[in-house]
Design a protein around this motif. Structure first.
Motif, PDB file in Angstrom:
ATOM      1  N   TYR A   1      10.388  72.884 -14.637  1.00  0.00           N
ATOM      2  CA  TYR A   1      10.520  71.711 -13.785  1.00  0.00           C
ATOM      3  C   TYR A   1       9.627  70.568 -14.272  1.00  0.00           C
ATOM      4  CZ  TYR A   1      12.095  75.426 -10.617  1.00  0.00           C
ATOM      5  OH  TYR A   1      12.741  76.517 -10.068  1.00  0.00           O
TER       6      TYR A   1
ATOM      7  N   LEU B   1      13.450  74.217  -5.805  1.00  0.00           N
ATOM      8  CA  LEU B   1      13.279  75.265  -6.811  1.00  0.00           C
ATOM      9  C   LEU B   1      14.605  75.804  -7.319  1.00  0.00           C
ATOM     10  CD1 LEU B   1      10.280  77.360  -5.398  1.00  0.00           C
ATOM     11  CD2 LEU B   1      10.258  75.735  -7.302  1.00  0.00           C
TER      12      LEU B   1
ATOM     13  N   THR C   1       7.262  67.536 -13.208  1.00  0.00           N
ATOM     14  CA  THR C   1       6.401  67.321 -12.053  1.00  0.00           C
ATOM     15  C   THR C   1       6.042  65.838 -11.922  1.00  0.00           C
ATOM     16  OG1 THR C   1       4.261  67.530 -13.170  1.00  0.00           O
ATOM     17  CG2 THR C   1       5.379  69.591 -12.549  1.00  0.00           C
TER      18      THR C   1
ATOM     19  N   SER D   1      19.717  70.706 -18.045  1.00  0.00           N
ATOM     20  CA  SER D   1      19.615  72.141 -17.799  1.00  0.00           C
ATOM     21  C   SER D   1      20.457  72.878 -18.818  1.00  0.00           C
ATOM     22  CB  SER D   1      20.093  72.485 -16.389  1.00  0.00           C
ATOM     23  OG  SER D   1      19.221  71.925 -15.442  1.00  0.00           O
TER      24      SER D   1
ATOM     25  N   PRO E   1      16.253  73.799 -11.253  1.00  0.00           N
ATOM     26  CA  PRO E   1      15.277  73.504 -12.319  1.00  0.00           C
ATOM     27  C   PRO E   1      15.811  72.445 -13.270  1.00  0.00           C
ATOM     28  CG  PRO E   1      16.367  75.598 -12.735  1.00  0.00           C
ATOM     29  CD  PRO E   1      16.807  75.158 -11.370  1.00  0.00           C
ATOM     30  N   ASP E   2      14.904  71.708 -13.879  1.00  0.00           N
ATOM     31  CA  ASP E   2      15.294  70.710 -14.875  1.00  0.00           C
ATOM     32  C   ASP E   2      15.699  71.359 -16.185  1.00  0.00           C
ATOM     33  OD1 ASP E   2      14.674  68.090 -13.484  1.00  0.00           O
ATOM     34  OD2 ASP E   2      12.761  69.130 -13.264  1.00  0.00           O
TER      35      ASP E   2
ATOM     36  N   ILE F   1       8.038  68.706  -7.048  1.00  0.00           N
ATOM     37  CA  ILE F   1       9.267  69.487  -7.243  1.00  0.00           C
ATOM     38  C   ILE F   1       9.976  69.600  -5.901  1.00  0.00           C
ATOM     39  CG2 ILE F   1      10.247  71.704  -7.948  1.00  0.00           C
ATOM     40  CD1 ILE F   1       7.733  72.070  -9.702  1.00  0.00           C
TER      41      ILE F   1
END
Length: 280
Positions: A162, A221, A164, A4, A224-225, A218
Motif C-alpha cells: 500500500y 485493506l 501511505t 495492482s 492494495p495498490d 490507507i
C-alpha cells in the motif's frame, strides 16, 4: 495498466508454473526466470536465500537515487550497486544476469509504465546502473521458521502493498510516499515478529506501523495498490513493514526519461543466505 498485479491464488499453481519451491536455491530461481519458466512472484520460493528489489537507472541519475536510498534506509536498504552497463553483481551471485534473472520487470518512460517484459537484453544500455535493495520476502523465512503464520504464503499470493501518507526524504528529483507491505498477525505473534525482524535492517527491519491503517493513510485493506489482498481475521492486527516498492513511487514522481524496476513481488533471488543478514 493497473498498478495492482494479480498472481496465481494457490501454492499448487505457483509451484506448477515453475517447478520451484521453498527448498530451491537462488540459482534455481534465477535460471528458471532466465529460461522463461518463471514469470510470477517469488514469495515462498528459495526460503533460505536473500531476495532483492531492483531499480535500474541511467548513470546521470544514479547519484541522486543513491542519495535517496541513503536518506530512506528503511524502505531502501542497499544490498549492491553495479558499475554502469554491467549486468553482473558477483557479490550477490556468481551466475547472475540482471537482464534476465528477475521473473518480470517494469519499464518506465517519463514516469509512465509502458511494458512488463521478462527479459531486458533487447533494451539494455551501456549507461545503466543497477541497484538491488533488501526485500521483506527474506525475513519471512525467519518468521515462518519461528512458527508465525503468513497468510499470503499459505495462499500462494503476493504480499499486499500500500501507498501511505508518510513522505520519504527527497533527493534530487526522487521523492514520494512510503510504500508498506502488510501481514495480518495475532497480537502475540506481532510482538514476536517485531523482535525477529528488528535483527535484519538490511531487509527493512522492524515494522513501521501496527494496527489502524487509516493512521498512515490507507483507506481500504481490501484494495492494495500492489500485490494481492488477504483477509485480516478477528483478533488479528495488520502489521506494516517498509517496502522496496517505495522507489517505484519515487521514480514515478521523478519521471525519468527511461528506467527499469522489478514488477512488484517479482524479486531477484541471490546466492546470499538470509542468516548472513541477521545482526544478532
Amino acid at each position: 495498466m493497473s498498478s495492482s498485479t494479480r498472481f496465481p491464488n494457490s501454492l499448487e499453481a505457483h509451484a506448477a508454473a515453475s517447478n520451484l519451491s521453498a527448498t530451491s536455491s537462488g540459482l534455481d530461481v534465477r535460471l528458471a526466470a532466465r529460461s522463461g519458466r518463471l514469470a510470477t512472484h517469488t514469495s515462498g520460493l528459495a526460503a533460505e536465500y536473500v531476495q532483492g528489489n531492483v531499480a535500474i537507472l541511467p548513470a546521470d541519475l544514479a547519484n541522486d537515487f543513491l542519495r535517496f536510498c541513503q536518506r530512506n534506509p528503511k524502505p531502501c536498504p542497499l544490498l549492491a550497486v553495479s558499475e554502469p552497463g554491467d549486468f553482473r553483481l558477483p557479490e550477490l551471485g556468481a551466475d547472475l544476469d540482471l537482464r534476465s534473472d528477475v521473473p518480470r520487470y517494469r519499464v518506465w518512460r517519463h514516469g509512465e509504465l509502458v511494458d512488463e517484459p521478462t527479459d531486458l537484453r533487447e533494451i539494455w544500455r551501456g549507461d545503466l546502473v543497477s541497484f538491488v535493495l533488501g526485500c521483506s520476502f527474506s525475513f519471512e523465512h525467519a518468521l515462518l521458521a519461528d512458527g508465525l503464520p503468513l497468510r499470503h504464503v499459505q495462499q500462494g499470493r503476493n504480499v499486499a502493498m500500500y501507498r501511505t501518507n508518510v513522505a520519504t526524504r527527497a533527493a534530487g528529483p526522487f521523492h514520494g510516499p512510503l510504500v508498506v507491505s502488510m501481514r495480518p498477525l495475532k497480537a502475540a505473534d506481532a510482538i514476536r515478529a517485531v523482535q525477529i525482524t528488528s535483527r535484519t535492517p538490511a531487509v527493512h527491519g522492524a515494522p513501521v506501523h501496527l494496527g489502524d491503517p487509516a493512521l498512515i493513510g490507507i483507506r481500504d485493506l481490501a484494495r492494495p495498490d500492489y500485490g494481492d489482498a488477504v483477509d485480516v481475521a478477528p483478533g488479528e492486527l495488520p502489521v506494516f513493514w517498509a517496502c522496496g516498492v517505495t522507489p517505484q513511487a519515487a521514480i514515478a514522481a521523478a519521471r525519468p526519461a527511461f528506467c527499469i524496476t522489478h514488477a512488484p513481488g517479482h524479486m531477484l533471488v541471490t546466492d546470499r543466505l538470509n542468516r548472513e543478514l541477521d545482526r544478532a
